[in-house]
Design a protein around this motif. Structure first.
Motif, PDB file in Angstrom:
ATOM      1  N   MET A   1      44.360  31.665  46.481  1.00 43.83           N
ATOM      2  CA  MET A   1      44.416  31.673  45.019  1.00 43.83           C
ATOM      3  C   MET A   1      45.796  32.077  44.510  1.00 43.83           C
ATOM      4  O   MET A   1      46.305  31.532  43.536  1.00 43.83           O
ATOM      5  CB  MET A   1      43.370  32.680  44.489  1.00 43.83           C
ATOM      6  CG  MET A   1      43.152  32.576  43.002  1.00 43.83           C
ATOM      7  SD  MET A   1      42.298  31.074  42.556  1.00 43.83           S
ATOM      8  CE  MET A   1      43.457  30.270  41.529  1.00 43.83           C
ATOM      9  N   ALA A 363      38.629  41.096  33.239  1.00 44.47           N
ATOM     10  CA  ALA A 363      37.210  41.101  32.909  1.00 44.47           C
ATOM     11  C   ALA A 363      36.372  40.483  34.015  1.00 44.47           C
ATOM     12  O   ALA A 363      35.239  40.903  34.251  1.00 44.47           O
ATOM     13  CB  ALA A 363      36.986  40.344  31.602  1.00 44.47           C
ATOM     14  N   ILE A 364      36.945  39.516  34.730  1.00 48.28           N
ATOM     15  CA  ILE A 364      36.143  38.880  35.788  1.00 48.28           C
ATOM     16  C   ILE A 364      36.387  39.534  37.147  1.00 48.28           C
ATOM     17  O   ILE A 364      35.948  39.031  38.170  1.00 48.28           O
ATOM     18  CB  ILE A 364      36.407  37.355  35.875  1.00 48.28           C
ATOM     19  CG1 ILE A 364      37.846  37.061  36.305  1.00 48.28           C
ATOM     20  CG2 ILE A 364      36.084  36.688  34.556  1.00 48.28           C
ATOM     21  CD1 ILE A 364      38.095  35.572  36.547  1.00 48.28           C
ATOM     22  N   GLY A 365      37.119  40.655  37.145  1.00 53.17           N
ATOM     23  CA  GLY A 365      37.197  41.446  38.367  1.00 53.17           C
ATOM     24  C   GLY A 365      38.533  41.479  39.085  1.00 53.17           C
ATOM     25  O   GLY A 365      38.611  41.946  40.217  1.00 53.17           O
ATOM     26  N   TRP A 366      39.565  41.002  38.446  1.00 53.01           N
ATOM     27  CA  TRP A 366      40.884  41.104  39.099  1.00 53.01           C
ATOM     28  C   TRP A 366      41.400  42.530  38.947  1.00 53.01           C
ATOM     29  O   TRP A 366      41.364  43.102  37.859  1.00 53.01           O
ATOM     30  CB  TRP A 366      41.897  40.129  38.456  1.00 53.01           C
ATOM     31  CG  TRP A 366      41.757  38.721  38.958  1.00 53.01           C
ATOM     32  CD1 TRP A 366      40.600  38.028  39.106  1.00 53.01           C
ATOM     33  CD2 TRP A 366      42.805  37.846  39.364  1.00 53.01           C
ATOM     34  NE1 TRP A 366      40.854  36.769  39.577  1.00 53.01           N
ATOM     35  CE2 TRP A 366      42.209  36.632  39.748  1.00 53.01           C
ATOM     36  CE3 TRP A 366      44.177  37.959  39.436  1.00 53.01           C
ATOM     37  CZ2 TRP A 366      42.934  35.548  40.206  1.00 53.01           C
ATOM     38  CZ3 TRP A 366      44.912  36.883  39.889  1.00 53.01           C
ATOM     39  CH2 TRP A 366      44.302  35.690  40.273  1.00 53.01           C
ATOM     40  N   ARG A 370      46.350  43.191  41.949  1.00 51.16           N
ATOM     41  CA  ARG A 370      46.381  41.740  42.157  1.00 51.16           C
ATOM     42  C   ARG A 370      47.168  41.057  41.022  1.00 51.16           C
ATOM     43  O   ARG A 370      47.952  40.144  41.271  1.00 51.16           O
ATOM     44  CB  ARG A 370      44.952  41.199  42.213  1.00 51.16           C
ATOM     45  CG  ARG A 370      44.880  39.706  42.432  1.00 51.16           C
ATOM     46  CD  ARG A 370      43.439  39.270  42.568  1.00 51.16           C
ATOM     47  NE  ARG A 370      42.859  39.689  43.829  1.00 51.16           N
ATOM     48  CZ  ARG A 370      42.955  38.998  44.968  1.00 51.16           C
ATOM     49  NH1 ARG A 370      43.615  37.863  44.998  1.00 51.16           N
ATOM     50  NH2 ARG A 370      42.386  39.436  46.064  1.00 51.16           N
TER      51      ARG A 370
ATOM     52  N   THR B 127      36.508  47.870  38.210  1.00 48.63           N
ATOM     53  CA  THR B 127      36.977  46.524  38.585  1.00 48.63           C
ATOM     54  C   THR B 127      36.013  45.897  39.583  1.00 48.63           C
ATOM     55  O   THR B 127      35.640  44.723  39.466  1.00 48.63           O
ATOM     56  CB  THR B 127      38.393  46.607  39.199  1.00 48.63           C
ATOM     57  OG1 THR B 127      39.287  47.138  38.220  1.00 48.63           O
ATOM     58  CG2 THR B 127      38.889  45.243  39.641  1.00 48.63           C
ATOM     59  N   ARG B 130      32.837  44.820  37.880  1.00 50.63           N
ATOM     60  CA  ARG B 130      33.005  43.573  37.118  1.00 50.63           C
ATOM     61  C   ARG B 130      33.092  42.373  38.056  1.00 50.63           C
ATOM     62  O   ARG B 130      32.634  41.272  37.729  1.00 50.63           O
ATOM     63  CB  ARG B 130      34.284  43.636  36.251  1.00 50.63           C
ATOM     64  CG  ARG B 130      34.207  44.630  35.111  1.00 50.63           C
ATOM     65  CD  ARG B 130      35.333  44.393  34.106  1.00 50.63           C
ATOM     66  NE  ARG B 130      36.642  44.612  34.673  1.00 50.63           N
ATOM     67  CZ  ARG B 130      37.321  45.751  34.615  1.00 50.63           C
ATOM     68  NH1 ARG B 130      36.764  46.792  34.019  1.00 50.63           N
ATOM     69  NH2 ARG B 130      38.514  45.864  35.140  1.00 50.63           N
ATOM     70  N   ALA B 131      33.703  42.619  39.214  1.00 47.22           N
ATOM     71  CA  ALA B 131      33.901  41.511  40.153  1.00 47.22           C
ATOM     72  C   ALA B 131      32.599  41.044  40.781  1.00 47.22           C
ATOM     73  O   ALA B 131      32.480  39.892  41.179  1.00 47.22           O
ATOM     74  CB  ALA B 131      34.888  41.928  41.237  1.00 47.22           C
ATOM     75  N   THR B 155      38.884  31.544  40.557  1.00 46.94           N
ATOM     76  CA  THR B 155      39.459  32.863  40.234  1.00 46.94           C
ATOM     77  C   THR B 155      38.409  33.958  40.271  1.00 46.94           C
ATOM     78  O   THR B 155      38.738  35.128  40.458  1.00 46.94           O
ATOM     79  CB  THR B 155      40.109  32.870  38.827  1.00 46.94           C
ATOM     80  OG1 THR B 155      39.112  32.527  37.858  1.00 46.94           O
ATOM     81  CG2 THR B 155      41.281  31.908  38.735  1.00 46.94           C
ATOM     82  N   ALA B 156      37.127  33.570  40.103  1.00 45.42           N
ATOM     83  CA  ALA B 156      36.062  34.577  40.089  1.00 45.42           C
ATOM     84  C   ALA B 156      35.907  35.266  41.438  1.00 45.42           C
ATOM     85  O   ALA B 156      35.362  36.365  41.525  1.00 45.42           O
ATOM     86  CB  ALA B 156      34.744  33.923  39.673  1.00 45.42           C
ATOM     87  N   ALA B 158      38.388  36.265  43.327  1.00 48.07           N
ATOM     88  CA  ALA B 158      39.583  37.019  43.710  1.00 48.07           C
ATOM     89  C   ALA B 158      39.246  38.449  44.128  1.00 48.07           C
ATOM     90  O   ALA B 158      39.884  39.009  45.009  1.00 48.07           O
ATOM     91  CB  ALA B 158      40.581  37.030  42.560  1.00 48.07           C
ATOM     92  N   GLY B 159      38.236  39.044  43.474  1.00 44.56           N
ATOM     93  CA  GLY B 159      37.904  40.426  43.811  1.00 44.56           C
ATOM     94  C   GLY B 159      36.672  40.537  44.695  1.00 44.56           C
ATOM     95  O   GLY B 159      36.118  41.617  44.850  1.00 44.56           O
TER      96      GLY B 159
END
Lengths: 507, 273
Positions: A1, A363-366, A370, B127, B130-131, B155-156, B158-159
């Motif tokens: 990514m 918000a989506i977890g990064w 990162r 984090t 949320r991930a 991208t979802a 990534a974590g």
């Protein structure tokens, strides 16, 4: 990514990428060119110095002439006894003079011993640099009450104005060249170490005390001399036994002629005396220690290191050197700082513009790390692109410099005192011609020839800008540094964004 | 005065109570209490709260004054419930959603997501939460403009822990896009997609990591009526199929009426509708 995102950002935000890369490229290209030219100028300086001081000379010891009440400071000729008057009322003049150049003092053989025995000294050689001046011509006999010549011409009288007159139609020439007396054997350091024999031979121990001479190739060519010919030095004929040329980029060696040291000392009536001592240190780290020791031991002498000697290089090379070291360096720093600033501002501006993007990613977890890595990575690659373009542009610039091969004149004096032209001479008015083989030419209407000029080596040096691994590494290093600084600041700013605030600010 | 969201508000669609919300609703029809009461196990699972907010207060500092966004809110949202939150602009809807989404911590009180108190978790833990547990859908889609639809969904991950292989990520992202009807648009940039399609990508991105909660902030606010219906249909389908807990903030009463439960938040206080 990471790589996908990075690639997409760089290709889809072309404007920012191009601006940062171009700014960085300009700076890097300038740094590469300036660094390379600085290297070329340094090499040219070393080459010029080598032609004067030889290879491996780390320190020179010289002495400044001590002023005395009787000394006029100018070379003088005594034409009284040797000149002949012709029937048409003119007088033929011809006289040769061999002396230590004006401004130079002498050191003793004891000083050479002192230097040799100093701790850390690998080798030391004393040389005697002399100036051979020959005045020859015909002067019209005139009656005058004015005998205002300041150079002691007591047979010729002046008819013109005191400052600009002449001999009233006489014709004469002044010929001057340098003579360096060097030890005939065991030269580990000294002027001849930077020369190569092109014809004949160099000195051997058997040449001690003999009237033999080795000529500089340029001087031999200008005087049409070859091995086996004779050259008059100090009124005596010397047999040419060899011809040498500079091994450096200089077109001339440090002196026009080289004779055995004891011969030079005898001719100049300076037994056991030398004008310079060339010192080679056992290790480069010892140079400053030796310099201090010599300054303590030889309090009247001038001790110069290679760095000091470099500053003695004059001419357009000196101008180039100061241009590179001053303007070039500062210009590089300013442009580099501007490029870094552009990169930082654009990166931070990009982060601000992408607030919603980073807020969403958080918000989506990064994680902050990162996102910081992503921003820093983009900035680093932009810097690297600029660095590569800059390095290529810089190499092209260096290529252009090397294709043009600018010629730079340089002059380095082998004595502590680099004299200019002698002022206030008493030989104006005549059809004077002067030839100074080794340095600044004489012949100014109102002047004689200065002392130090005769021991200076003026040469044309072709400036070659070298491409070194260091320069390339410097370019890449600076671009990486610029990218990292911009990326770190941008990443730091991005990581500080609180996701809720980032999303709220957009809303 | 505290208001609680754990009662049994009348619901235009389902008429369910907290105790009868299914853990894995199925089928296209609204879930009924009769169906959900079919098994005790399911009922027990559904009764476990996904969220429990106790005395939550959130204030912001603006210049030299403190502005309350939420005031002493008590709220329980059972697992698998579809909740709509309405209210005037500036009433605290988005703040509530940020608390639920672990984007921010309350100034006072506790926000329990499962058994984890968001108020007490560090940045790293938030984090991670949320991930893995929460999917977001925004009014303006919030897709990365330089990435394709497929890459946006990727991208979802990534974590994600443990990290997945690139091939696995790609396959799951593609499957998620096919599920929302964008199997033919994987390589399109957001700018090449319609608003409805972009929101579908956003929904795929939110759900591809299989979260427990879907939080949607005005998901249909930027769409026309037909597209709004499509998107709501998609969200409802995912809610039913996956047993998600869904909280939708909306101004649209039509959207709100499709939820199991409606809340109104005004001047920082929550009440049931």
């Amino acid at each position: 990514m990471f790589l996908t995102y990075l690639r997409r950002e760089l290709t889809n935000r072309k404007k920012q990428t191009v601006i940062i890369a171009v700014g960085m490229a300009l700076a890097i290209a300038l740094v590469v060119i300036v660094s390379s030219i600085a290297g070329g100028v340094k090499a040219a300086q070393a080459s010029v110095l080598q032609s004067v001081y030889g290879v491996g000379t780390d320190i020179t010891v010289t002495k400044t002439e001590e002023p005395s009440a009787s000394s006029t400071g100018r070379p003088s000729f005594d034409f009284g006894g040797r000149d002949s008057a012709s029937g048409d009322g003119s007088t033929d003049l011809s006289q040769s003079r061999l002396a230590v150049p004006r401004g130079s003092g002498t050191l003793t053989s004891a000083d050479v011993e002192t230097v040799t025995s100093t701790s850390g000294v690998r080798a030391a050689t004393g040389v005697l640099t002399l100036e051979n001046s020959t005045f020859s011509g015909q002067v019209q006999q005139q009656q005058s009450d004015d005998s205002g010549s300041s150079d002691g011409s007591d047979t010729s009288t002046q008819q013109g104005p005191p400052a600009g007159g002449g001999f009233g139609g006489g014709s004469f020439s002044v010929d001057s060249f340098t003579v360096t007396g060097i030890p005939v054997s065991g030269d580990a350091v000294g002027p001849l170490t930077s020369t190569e024999r092109t014809e004949g031979r160099t000195f051997t121990a058997k040449d001690a005390g003999k009237d033999v001479v080795v000529l500089d190739s340029s001087y031999a060519k200008s005087e049409s001399k070859a091995v086996g010919d004779t050259v008059e030095i100090g009124g005596e004929d010397f047999e040419v036994i060899g011809i040498v040329a500079s091994t450096g980029s200089s077109s001339t060696t440090g002196s026009n002629t080289y004779v055995p040291l004891d011969t030079a000392q005898r001719l100049a009536d300076l037994d056991g005396e030398v004008t310079s001592i060339y010192v080679s240190a056992g290790s480069s780290s010892d140079v400053s220690t030796i310099e201090s020791a010599l300054q303590d031991q030889l309090t009247d002498a001038t001790v110069s290191t290679e760095a000091d000697l470099a500053s003695s290089v004059s001419g357009s090379l000196s101008t180039a050197s100061s241009l590179v070291s001053n303007l070039g360096t500062w210009l590089s720093i300013v442009v580099l700082a501007a490029a870094f600033l552009i990169a930082i501002l654009f990166t931070i501006s990009g982060v601000t513009r992408r607030t919603r993007e980073f807020g969403t990613l958080k918000a989506i977890g990064w994680s902050n790390g990162r996102i910081t890595r992503q921003v820093a990575g983009e900035s680093l690659v932009q810097g690297l692109i600029g660095g590569v373009i800059g390095a290529v542009a810089g190499l092209i610039g260096i290529l252009v410099v090397n294709v043009i091969s600018p010629t730079i004149s340089a002059s380095a004096s082998s004595t502590a005192n680099r004299g200019g032209m002698g002022g206030g001479g008493g030989m104006p008015g005549g059809a004077a011609t002067a030839a100074a083989g080794g340095g600044a030419a004489g012949g100014a209407p109102a002047g004689g020839f200065g002392g130090g000029a005769s021991t200076a080596s003026t040469t044309e040096v072709v400036l070659h800008a070298p491409v070194t691994v260091e320069v390339i590494l410097l370019a890449i290093g600076l671009s990486v540094l610029g990218g990292l600084i911009a990326g770190a600041l941008g990443g730091w700013r991005a990581s500080r964004l609180r996701p809720a605030e980032a999303l709220r600010s957009v809303a | 005065m505290r208001r609680t969201g754990t009662g049994t508000p009348p619901d235009p669609h389902t008429n369910t109570t907290d105790a009868h919300i299914p853990s894995t609703p199925t089928g296209g029809a609204p879930v009924t209490s009769t169906e959900t009461a079919a098994t005790a196990t399911e009922a027990s699972s559904a009764s476990r709260p996904m969220y429990r907010l106790q005395g939550v207060t959130k204030t912001y500092r603006q210049k030299n004054r403190t502005v309350p966004a939420l005031t002493d809110v008590d709220l329980t949202i059972p697992k698998g419930q579809l909740v709509a939150v309405q209210g005037p602009t500036g009433g605290g809807k988005s703040t509530l959603l940020q608390m639920l989404g672990a984007l921010d911590r309350p100034s006072a009180g506790s926000v329990l997501l499962g058994d984890q108190d968001v108020a007490k978790l560090g940045d790293g833990a938030l984090t991670s939460l949320r991930a893995t547990e929460i999917g977001f859908v925004f009014q303006s889609f919030n897709l990365i403009p330089t990435l394709t639809a497929l890459e946006n969904v990727e991208t979802a991950f990534a974590g994600a822990r443990p990290a997945r292989s690139r091939a696995d990520v790609r396959e799951r992202a593609a499957a998620a896009l096919r599920e929302v009807g964008l199997g033919e648009r994987l390589d399109h940039l957001p700018s090449e997609l319609s608003g409805g399609q972009q929101q579908r990508v956003a929904i795929a991105r939110a759900l591809v990591k299989d979260p427990s909660v879907l939080l949607a902030d005005e998901p249909t606010g930027a769409l026309d009526e037909a597209t709004r219906d499509e998107i709501m249909g998609l969200i409802e389908k995912q809610w039913r199929d996956r047993g998600l807990t869904v909280v939708i903030v909306t101004h649209d009463s039509w959207v709100a009426r499709r939820a199991e439960r409606r809340l109104r938040i005004e001047q920082g206080q929550v009440r049931e509708l």
